[in-house]
Design a protein around this motif. Sequence first.
Motif, PDB file in Angstrom:
ATOM      1  N   ALA A 134       3.857 -19.405  28.708  1.00 44.47           N
ATOM      2  CA  ALA A 134       5.039 -18.686  29.674  1.00 44.47           C
ATOM      3  C   ALA A 134       3.993 -17.407  29.847  1.00 44.47           C
ATOM      4  CB  ALA A 134       6.160 -18.583  29.276  1.00 44.47           C
ATOM      5  N   LEU A 135       4.485 -16.840  30.952  1.00 42.70           N
ATOM      6  CA  LEU A 135       3.788 -15.541  31.469  1.00 42.70           C
ATOM      7  C   LEU A 135       5.049 -14.450  31.293  1.00 42.70           C
ATOM      8  CD1 LEU A 135       1.817 -16.254  34.293  1.00 42.70           C
ATOM      9  CD2 LEU A 135       1.230 -16.569  32.013  1.00 42.70           C
ATOM     10  N   VAL A 136       4.870 -13.128  31.042  1.00 42.84           N
ATOM     11  CA  VAL A 136       5.616 -12.163  31.453  1.00 42.84           C
ATOM     12  C   VAL A 136       5.051 -11.048  32.372  1.00 42.84           C
ATOM     13  CG1 VAL A 136       7.112 -12.147  29.340  1.00 42.84           C
ATOM     14  CG2 VAL A 136       4.747 -10.659  29.228  1.00 42.84           C
ATOM     15  N   ALA A 137       5.705 -10.505  33.347  1.00 44.99           N
ATOM     16  CA  ALA A 137       5.211  -9.449  34.420  1.00 44.99           C
ATOM     17  C   ALA A 137       5.661  -8.409  34.573  1.00 44.99           C
ATOM     18  CB  ALA A 137       4.652 -10.101  35.551  1.00 44.99           C
ATOM     19  N   PRO A 138       5.388  -7.313  34.789  1.00 40.71           N
ATOM     20  CA  PRO A 138       6.120  -6.058  34.663  1.00 40.71           C
ATOM     21  C   PRO A 138       6.907  -5.577  35.949  1.00 40.71           C
ATOM     22  CG  PRO A 138       3.855  -5.572  35.188  1.00 40.71           C
ATOM     23  CD  PRO A 138       3.724  -6.949  35.004  1.00 40.71           C
ATOM     24  N   SER A 139       6.975  -6.278  36.965  1.00 41.83           N
ATOM     25  CA  SER A 139       7.595  -6.023  38.135  1.00 41.83           C
ATOM     26  C   SER A 139       8.161  -7.429  38.946  1.00 41.83           C
ATOM     27  CB  SER A 139       7.097  -5.192  39.236  1.00 41.83           C
ATOM     28  OG  SER A 139       5.964  -5.791  39.632  1.00 41.83           O
ATOM     29  N   ASP A 140       9.351  -7.305  39.581  1.00 36.39           N
ATOM     30  CA  ASP A 140       9.832  -8.469  40.406  1.00 36.39           C
ATOM     31  C   ASP A 140       8.907  -8.973  41.582  1.00 36.39           C
ATOM     32  OD1 ASP A 140      12.345  -8.827  39.002  1.00 36.39           O
ATOM     33  OD2 ASP A 140      13.293  -7.296  40.202  1.00 36.39           O
ATOM     34  N   SER A 141       8.301  -7.785  42.318  1.00 35.93           N
ATOM     35  CA  SER A 141       7.360  -8.070  43.114  1.00 35.93           C
ATOM     36  C   SER A 141       6.008  -8.825  42.755  1.00 35.93           C
ATOM     37  CB  SER A 141       6.916  -6.842  43.889  1.00 35.93           C
ATOM     38  OG  SER A 141       6.488  -5.748  42.929  1.00 35.93           O
ATOM     39  N   MET A 142       5.469  -8.394  41.529  1.00 37.55           N
ATOM     40  CA  MET A 142       4.559  -9.235  40.866  1.00 37.55           C
ATOM     41  C   MET A 142       4.871 -10.615  40.534  1.00 37.55           C
ATOM     42  SD  MET A 142       1.184  -8.628  39.946  1.00 37.55           S
ATOM     43  CE  MET A 142       0.300 -10.418  39.890  1.00 37.55           C
ATOM     44  N   ILE A 143       6.005 -10.813  40.052  1.00 38.24           N
ATOM     45  CA  ILE A 143       6.500 -12.303  39.606  1.00 38.24           C
ATOM     46  C   ILE A 143       6.467 -12.921  40.901  1.00 38.24           C
ATOM     47  CG2 ILE A 143       8.464 -13.627  39.093  1.00 38.24           C
ATOM     48  CD1 ILE A 143       9.295 -11.320  36.981  1.00 38.24           C
ATOM     49  N   GLU A 144       6.976 -12.339  42.060  1.00 33.14           N
ATOM     50  CA  GLU A 144       6.974 -13.072  43.392  1.00 33.14           C
ATOM     51  C   GLU A 144       5.495 -13.552  43.666  1.00 33.14           C
ATOM     52  OE1 GLU A 144       8.833 -10.727  46.169  1.00 33.14           O
ATOM     53  OE2 GLU A 144      10.885 -10.820  45.050  1.00 33.14           O
ATOM     54  N   GLU A 145       4.653 -12.607  43.646  1.00 30.64           N
ATOM     55  CA  GLU A 145       3.255 -12.936  43.817  1.00 30.64           C
ATOM     56  C   GLU A 145       2.578 -14.018  42.917  1.00 30.64           C
ATOM     57  OE1 GLU A 145       0.720 -11.707  46.160  1.00 30.64           O
ATOM     58  OE2 GLU A 145       1.950 -10.093  46.702  1.00 30.64           O
ATOM     59  N   LEU A 146       3.010 -13.970  41.713  1.00 30.54           N
ATOM     60  CA  LEU A 146       2.493 -14.994  40.686  1.00 30.54           C
ATOM     61  C   LEU A 146       2.878 -16.386  40.787  1.00 30.54           C
ATOM     62  CD1 LEU A 146       2.664 -12.708  37.272  1.00 30.54           C
ATOM     63  CD2 LEU A 146       0.594 -13.605  38.532  1.00 30.54           C
ATOM     64  N   LEU A 147       4.342 -16.383  41.254  1.00 32.21           N
ATOM     65  CA  LEU A 147       4.744 -17.905  41.682  1.00 32.21           C
ATOM     66  C   LEU A 147       4.181 -18.422  42.891  1.00 32.21           C
ATOM     67  CD1 LEU A 147       8.705 -16.888  40.936  1.00 32.21           C
ATOM     68  CD2 LEU A 147       7.110 -18.479  39.596  1.00 32.21           C
ATOM     69  N   GLU A 148       4.189 -17.355  43.904  1.00 36.78           N
ATOM     70  CA  GLU A 148       3.322 -17.817  45.237  1.00 36.78           C
ATOM     71  C   GLU A 148       2.100 -18.199  45.108  1.00 36.78           C
ATOM     72  OE1 GLU A 148       2.338 -15.859  49.427  1.00 36.78           O
ATOM     73  OE2 GLU A 148       3.744 -15.046  48.382  1.00 36.78           O
ATOM     74  N   MET A 149       1.198 -17.580  44.051  1.00 34.83           N
ATOM     75  CA  MET A 149      -0.205 -18.112  43.836  1.00 34.83           C
ATOM     76  C   MET A 149      -0.097 -19.342  42.835  1.00 34.83           C
ATOM     77  SD  MET A 149      -2.506 -14.512  43.704  1.00 34.83           S
ATOM     78  CE  MET A 149      -1.623 -13.937  42.576  1.00 34.83           C
ATOM     79  N   GLU A 150       0.985 -19.777  42.411  1.00 42.03           N
ATOM     80  CA  GLU A 150       1.258 -20.874  41.498  1.00 42.03           C
ATOM     81  C   GLU A 150       0.500 -20.688  40.407  1.00 42.03           C
ATOM     82  OE1 GLU A 150      -0.067 -24.230  43.893  1.00 42.03           O
ATOM     83  OE2 GLU A 150       1.787 -24.448  44.556  1.00 42.03           O
ATOM     84  N   PHE A 151       0.410 -19.392  39.664  1.00 39.52           N
ATOM     85  CA  PHE A 151      -0.305 -19.137  38.267  1.00 39.52           C
ATOM     86  C   PHE A 151       0.569 -19.767  37.257  1.00 39.52           C
ATOM     87  CE2 PHE A 151      -3.160 -15.380  39.004  1.00 39.52           C
ATOM     88  CZ  PHE A 151      -3.717 -15.757  40.096  1.00 39.52           C
ATOM     89  N   HIS A 152       1.934 -19.710  37.347  1.00 42.89           N
ATOM     90  CA  HIS A 152       2.847 -20.457  36.464  1.00 42.89           C
ATOM     91  C   HIS A 152       4.269 -20.408  36.833  1.00 42.89           C
ATOM     92  CE1 HIS A 152       4.184 -21.444  32.469  1.00 42.89           C
ATOM     93  NE2 HIS A 152       2.956 -21.397  31.912  1.00 42.89           N
ATOM     94  N   ASP A 153       5.323 -21.221  36.577  1.00 44.67           N
ATOM     95  CA  ASP A 153       6.589 -21.393  36.710  1.00 44.67           C
ATOM     96  C   ASP A 153       7.451 -20.702  35.967  1.00 44.67           C
ATOM     97  OD1 ASP A 153       6.496 -23.191  34.931  1.00 44.67           O
ATOM     98  OD2 ASP A 153       6.870 -24.862  36.476  1.00 44.67           O
ATOM     99  N   ASP A 154       7.112 -20.346  34.692  1.00 42.75           N
ATOM    100  CA  ASP A 154       7.961 -19.585  33.643  1.00 42.75           C
ATOM    101  C   ASP A 154       7.485 -18.325  33.505  1.00 42.75           C
ATOM    102  OD1 ASP A 154       9.243 -18.683  31.377  1.00 42.75           O
ATOM    103  OD2 ASP A 154       8.864 -20.749  30.421  1.00 42.75           O
ATOM    104  N   ILE A 155       7.742 -17.258  34.296  1.00 43.53           N
ATOM    105  CA  ILE A 155       7.581 -15.983  34.350  1.00 43.53           C
ATOM    106  C   ILE A 155       8.766 -15.015  33.937  1.00 43.53           C
ATOM    107  CG2 ILE A 155       6.289 -14.165  35.324  1.00 43.53           C
ATOM    108  CD1 ILE A 155       5.254 -16.357  37.129  1.00 43.53           C
TER     109      ILE A 155
END
Length: 400
Positions: A155-176
């Motif tokens: 799983a990942l943790v990220a520091p902002s909702d906007s960053m989570i959206e970017e990571l999901l869009e780039m398919e870096f992971h689906d558990d963030i």
Amino acid sequence: METSDLRIALFSGNYNYTRDGANQALNRLVGSLLGMGAAVRVYSPTVEKPAFEPTGDMISVPSVGVPFGRGEYRLAIGLGRKVKRDLERFQPNIVHLSSPDPASHAALRWAQDHDIPVLASVHTRFETYPRYYNLAFMEPLVVKLLKRFYNRCDALVAPSDSMIEELLEMEFHDDITLWSRGVDRTIFSSEKRDPEWRRSLGLEDDDVAVVFLGRLVMEKGLDVFAETIVQLRKRQVPHKVLVIGDGPARGWFQDNLPGGIFAGFKTGADLGRALASGDIFFNPSITETFGNVTLEAMACGLPVVAAGATGAASLVDDGVTGRLVPPSKDKHENAERFAEAIAPYCTDPALRMSHGAAGEARSREYSWEAINQVVADTYIRLIEHRRALQEAEAAEAASA
């Protein structure tokens, strides 16, 4: 499972040898975890004279200096026998990776070999760095490598909702999970403004100071900042420039920012005083995943003008606490947009005070204690899920 049952092996590419927002968050996290009764072991490159004392126990990992004029940073190149022996003795039940360097790749393999869950935290937009060093053609490759690394973690943790959206869009992971950031209100507050300190730098009481805060490296958007100031001067918008920080690009910044006031590197109470003594905070960086400096500026009562990118987009309420400017690939167009957003704050004190006060009120929502508990809860979730899988596999094998 309780937080006190956690045994966390934390890998950091820079835990304390050079001060930055990422390692300040990690040290805060370790302090919180230790306060909850967890056991934490930090693995990171070390230097003879670090920027500050580390929180918790730290083991040095093999490293080399980073090239391309970034010798103040070190690249963790692996684990080595000493680190592996220490991991065996420590017996972690969770591994936390905070930088996608070779040591973290090796730690990920070690954890998988030992059937231990892995959490990765995302602290910066590494995929954007090549464009600041005339290597933009490498960006797709960097994205591919990062995607492979993060998807191998649990799983990942990220520091902002906007960053989570970017990571999901780039398919870096689906558990963030969102691991935000807090602000120390004993340091950052509008009450820390110091007119005498301003005057000592040549800032008059009625001068409006546009502030840059951060390490002076090109990926912080120094070129866009400097070009924006050129645009403000062309428009004859009254202002001064206050730069807080230091770094390898300081010479370039001074050459391209004539008349700028360079206050140098500040920490603690000195940093709070310097930031609160500005008037407008300008952050053109698009590499931030959160933007600690943006939150600190808000806590000091400064309206924020920032790139509408990851980090700032989750902090700044456009038209209420500052302005968000959509980033453009055209540097000149970026500068014109930023100048247009900054100019009203330079000439309208009421607007400046209103948006600054709104930002300070918003900053009070960010508590370190609650924020760091989220990470501890994520650790526990991953460990319990792994144990459930192990028990199910054992039951299936027994019944076969």
